[in-house]
Scaffold this motif. Structure first.
Motif, short mmCIF file in Angstrom:
data_model
loop_
_atom_site.label_atom_id
_atom_site.label_comp_id
_atom_site.label_asym_id
_atom_site.label_seq_id
_atom_site.Cartn_x
_atom_site.Cartn_y
_atom_site.Cartn_z
N VAL A 28 0.82 -1.22 0.00
CA VAL A 28 0.00 0.00 0.00
C VAL A 28 0.85 1.26 0.00
CG1 VAL A 28 -1.85 1.24 1.18
CG2 VAL A 28 -1.79 -1.26 1.25
N LEU A 29 1.93 1.27 0.78
CA LEU A 29 2.73 2.49 0.92
C LEU A 29 3.27 3.02 -0.42
CD1 LEU A 29 3.81 4.57 2.87
CD2 LEU A 29 5.82 3.10 3.26
N PRO A 30 3.79 2.18 -1.33
CA PRO A 30 4.25 2.72 -2.62
C PRO A 30 3.15 3.45 -3.39
CG PRO A 30 5.07 0.49 -2.30
CD PRO A 30 4.08 0.74 -1.21
N VAL A 31 1.95 2.91 -3.37
CA VAL A 31 0.83 3.56 -4.06
C VAL A 31 0.48 4.86 -3.35
CG1 VAL A 31 -1.56 3.28 -4.83
CG2 VAL A 31 -0.04 1.29 -4.74
N LEU A 32 0.51 4.84 -2.03
CA LEU A 32 0.18 6.03 -1.24
C LEU A 32 1.18 7.15 -1.49
CD1 LEU A 32 -1.89 6.98 0.86
CD2 LEU A 32 -0.38 6.09 2.64
N LEU A 33 2.46 6.81 -1.56
CA LEU A 33 3.48 7.82 -1.82
C LEU A 33 3.33 8.44 -3.21
CD1 LEU A 33 6.61 6.03 -0.30
CD2 LEU A 33 5.30 7.93 0.70
N LYS A 34 2.85 7.65 -4.15
CA LYS A 34 2.70 8.13 -5.53
C LYS A 34 1.41 8.91 -5.72
CE LYS A 34 2.66 6.42 -10.30
NZ LYS A 34 2.72 5.21 -11.18
N ARG A 35 0.31 8.41 -5.14
CA ARG A 35 -1.01 9.03 -5.39
C ARG A 35 -1.46 9.96 -4.26
NH1 ARG A 35 -3.74 5.41 -8.93
NH2 ARG A 35 -2.17 4.57 -10.37
N HIS A 36 -0.86 9.85 -3.10
CA HIS A 36 -1.16 10.69 -1.92
C HIS A 36 -2.47 10.33 -1.22
CE1 HIS A 36 2.25 13.26 -2.72
NE2 HIS A 36 1.85 13.37 -4.00
N ALA A 37 -3.38 9.69 -1.91
CA ALA A 37 -4.65 9.29 -1.28
C ALA A 37 -5.04 7.92 -1.80
CB ALA A 37 -5.74 10.31 -1.57
N VAL A 38 -5.32 7.00 -0.88
CA VAL A 38 -5.71 5.63 -1.24
C VAL A 38 -6.96 5.26 -0.45
CG1 VAL A 38 -5.07 3.19 -1.01
CG2 VAL A 38 -3.40 4.85 -1.85
N GLN A 39 -7.89 4.61 -1.14
CA GLN A 39 -9.06 4.06 -0.45
C GLN A 39 -9.02 2.54 -0.53
OE1 GLN A 39 -13.06 5.80 -0.75
NE2 GLN A 39 -13.84 3.78 -1.34
N LEU A 40 -9.07 1.89 0.62
CA LEU A 40 -9.10 0.43 0.69
C LEU A 40 -10.55 -0.02 0.80
CD1 LEU A 40 -6.14 -0.20 3.17
CD2 LEU A 40 -6.09 -0.18 0.67
N ASN A 41 -11.01 -0.73 -0.22
CA ASN A 41 -12.40 -1.17 -0.26
C ASN A 41 -12.59 -2.51 0.43
OD1 ASN A 41 -13.31 1.11 -1.62
ND2 ASN A 41 -12.89 0.21 -3.65
N LYS A 42 -13.84 -2.78 0.76
CA LYS A 42 -14.22 -4.03 1.44
C LYS A 42 -13.24 -4.34 2.57
CE LYS A 42 -15.81 -8.75 0.52
NZ LYS A 42 -16.86 -8.61 1.51
N PHE A 43 -13.12 -3.37 3.46
CA PHE A 43 -12.10 -3.48 4.50
C PHE A 43 -12.66 -4.26 5.69
CE2 PHE A 43 -9.11 -2.06 7.76
CZ PHE A 43 -7.91 -2.15 7.06
N ASP A 44 -12.51 -5.57 5.63
CA ASP A 44 -12.91 -6.44 6.73
C ASP A 44 -11.88 -7.55 6.86
OD1 ASP A 44 -13.49 -7.62 4.35
OD2 ASP A 44 -15.47 -8.36 4.91
#
Length: 583
Positions: A222-238
């Motif tokens: 997740v962190l590489p995507v977060l560093l690139k896009r600045h905002a990440v939404q994790l769906n179906k978080f269970d």
């Protein structure tokens, strides 16, 4: 001749005169003994369950031989007493609970959020399932944000699932308290900010993470995507966070679950009314999470002896899920994977010492078989209530259209109960079990269904005393006592061992103090050891806590939509089935 006859008569007369006092003494002694037996023998007060309506789907072993004199033919009589009988324990408290307490404060090694959270790094979460499944997701979302050193957007609740509740976070939980209580741990914002002055709001990149994702998994995926896009939404978080984490992250989990997540004032006020009304009726009460709804039974694939009618009714519900196939309906029951019937729950409680005067609050949806199914339980425990019977329609009207808010009312009443009984191992049962451990080890009874099933099958061939003794033996390790479950076993939400500390000073005082209770102290310790060993042997519900799969590698293309399975019979293609089972 006459002389001899006369002598014989005199001989018999003297013999009879000699025996007469002896015969009279023996007869008198027998009469006195009989009178003593009549006086000393306890008058029976059995609960005649033969007069109850037997549910159409009850297992055939549920009928009782009551009120029939079978002693003449050597058959034990199974009579259910109205009283709980003697018990070697206080049925309303957990043994040794005074020596443990909840402890979730951060250690000195856990830096303040301001020191580690950079700007323009935002994590959003979309939860899944019913109220309690979403609660686990919210708790884990805070920890995931801390792992990623990101600001957390207030989680979105699932409004399209099987439960169909349109409530948002602030309509169920006190959002301002949530933000302020965690302000030193994670920065939480109500919505994504705009990019600079007058700019557009951040558009998060959506993705999923695998089940039970570890710290390294989040950092690598997740962190590489977060560093690139600045905002990440994790769906179906269970269930998207590993069970095993570092001590400080586990303690953060506890701070979120047991302190930061508070229900809104309208929910709390209504729930407090329900609790008060139960307390007005009785000093103590049991809360029972029955989970005997048609959908639950259909999923379980269990057979309860209702013949073709039961097979047809539950089979029709089961066909809604294409991936659910039941080949051997008796197998889940034998392995303890089925809810007990309401009658079986009642018999278990009576054997554990709870008499007919005990008050029970039942948290349940529609019960399969309706009142006919509940009749044996109500006969055993006539003081039988639910939120619909102790509140008016007008009081409940604001909650009726929202399943999560209705579930929140039951959650609070169950949490406040003296004894909580769970009849399945869904999220509500797990969260409440963990919560009750954290706040003083209040008794939480989980049926040892595997052993009890065999006992229920053979109960007609034993006396009530033998049956009750076996129930008490089988339930060791399933009563919510301290040290019942070894650290690390089961879900952390159910067994928050990292957040439970031992009061060593109080324990030392007990160990070195005067032995007021004779052998009781040593017996207690022995029971703890025995219960833990039995729990390992009998408990079918403790899976391995974390997957052994390597989750630390880079994110593959298909991992954006990857999902896992927590239950053997559940496929990710059947999300509604998963949501139904979870709560």
């Amino acid at each position: 001749m006459a002389f001899h006859f006369q002598r014989r008569r005199l001989h018999y007369y003297h013999c009879f005169r000699f025996l007469l006092p002896l015969i009279s003494a023996i007869s008198g002694a027998l009469l006195i003994l009989f009178a003593l037996l009549l006086v000393l023998a306890p008058s029976p007060s059995p609960l005649d369950v033969n007069h109850l309506h037997q549910p159409r789907h009850q297992h055939s072993s549920s009928s009782f031989n009551v009120g029939v004199d079978d002693d003449a033919i050597g058959v034990p009589v199974f009579r259910v007493p109205s009283r709980g009988g003697r018990s070697d324990r206080d049925i309303w408290t957990s043994r040794n609970s005074n020596f443990y307490y909840g402890c979730s404060n951060a250690t000195h090694k856990f830096p303040n959020v301001d020191e580690i959270t950079p700007p323009n790094r935002y994590l959003a979460i979309a939860t899944s399932g019913g109220l309690n499944q979403q609660r686990t997701g919210i708790t884990d979302a805070v920890v995931a944000a801390r792992i990623l050193n990101a600001s957390l957007v207030v989680p979105k609740l699932d409004q399209k699932s099987f439960w169909k509740d349109a409530s948002n976070f602030s309509e169920i939980f006190d959002v301002d308290w949530f933000i302020s209580f965690l302000s030193k741990d994670v920065k939480i914002i109500k919505q994504l900010p705009r990019r600079g002055k007058g700019g557009k709001a951040w558009t998060p990149s959506t993705m999923r993470v695998p089940r039970k994702c570890s710290e390294r998994c989040y950092q690598n995926r997740v962190l590489p995507v977060l560093l690139k896009r600045h905002a990440v939404q994790l769906n179906k978080f269970d269930y998207r966070l590993a069970n095993k984490l570092s001590t400080d992250l586990q303690k953060l989990r506890c701070r979120v679950n047991y302190h930061a997540l508070k229900f809104t004032d309208p929910i709390q006020k209504m729930a407090k009314k329900l609790v008060h009304r139960m307390r007005m009726r009785s000093k103590h009460y049991i809360a029972l999470h029955l989970r005997y709804e048609p959908d639950m039974l259909a999923f379980s694939g269990c057979y309860y002896g209702g013949g073709d009618k039961e097979r047809k009714e539950l089979g029709a519900i089961r066909r809604r899920w294409k991936t659910l196939h039941i080949s051997n309906p008796d197998k889940p029951r034998r392995h303890g994977r089925c809810p007990l019937t309401p009658e079986e729950v009642g018999l278990m409680l009576r054997a554990l010492g709870y008499g007919s005067d005990v008050h029970i609050y039942v948290a349940s949806g529609e019960v399969y078989g309706g009142e006919e199914t509940l009749a044996p339980l109500k006969a055993l425990f006539p003081n039988f209530y639910s939120k619909d019977t102790i509140a008016t329609k007008e009081e409940l009207e604001p909650f009726y259209s929202f399943s999560s808010r209705m579930a929140a009312l039951d959650f609070i009443v169950c949490d406040e109960s003296d004894v909580f009984v769970t009849n399945n191992n869904g999220n509500m049962a797990k969260i409440l079990a963990g919560r009750r451990r954290y706040f003083g080890h209040k008794p939480t009874i989980r049926p040892n269904a595997k052993k009890l099933y065999r006992l229920f099958l053979s109960k007609e061939n034993m006396t009530w005393g033998a049956f009750a003794s076996s129930v008490r033996t089988y339930q060791r390790g399933f009563m919510g006592e301290p040290n019942e479950v070894r650290p690390g076993r089961g879900s952390f939400h159910e067994n928050p061992h990292t957040c439970i500390c031992e009061d060593s000073q109080a324990k030392v005082k007990r160990d070195v103090g005067p032995r007021k209770y004779g052998k009781g102290i040593n017996e207690t310790r022995r029971d703890e050891v025995e219960s833990d060993a039995q729990n390992v042997e009998d408990d079918p519900e403790w899976p391995d806590t974390d997957e052994d799969e390597d989750q630390s590698g880079p994110l593959d293309n298909d991992m954006f939509n990857r999902t896992g399975v927590d239950y053997d019979a559940v496929s990710s293609e059947e999300p509604e089935l998963e949501e139904l089972l979870s709560d």
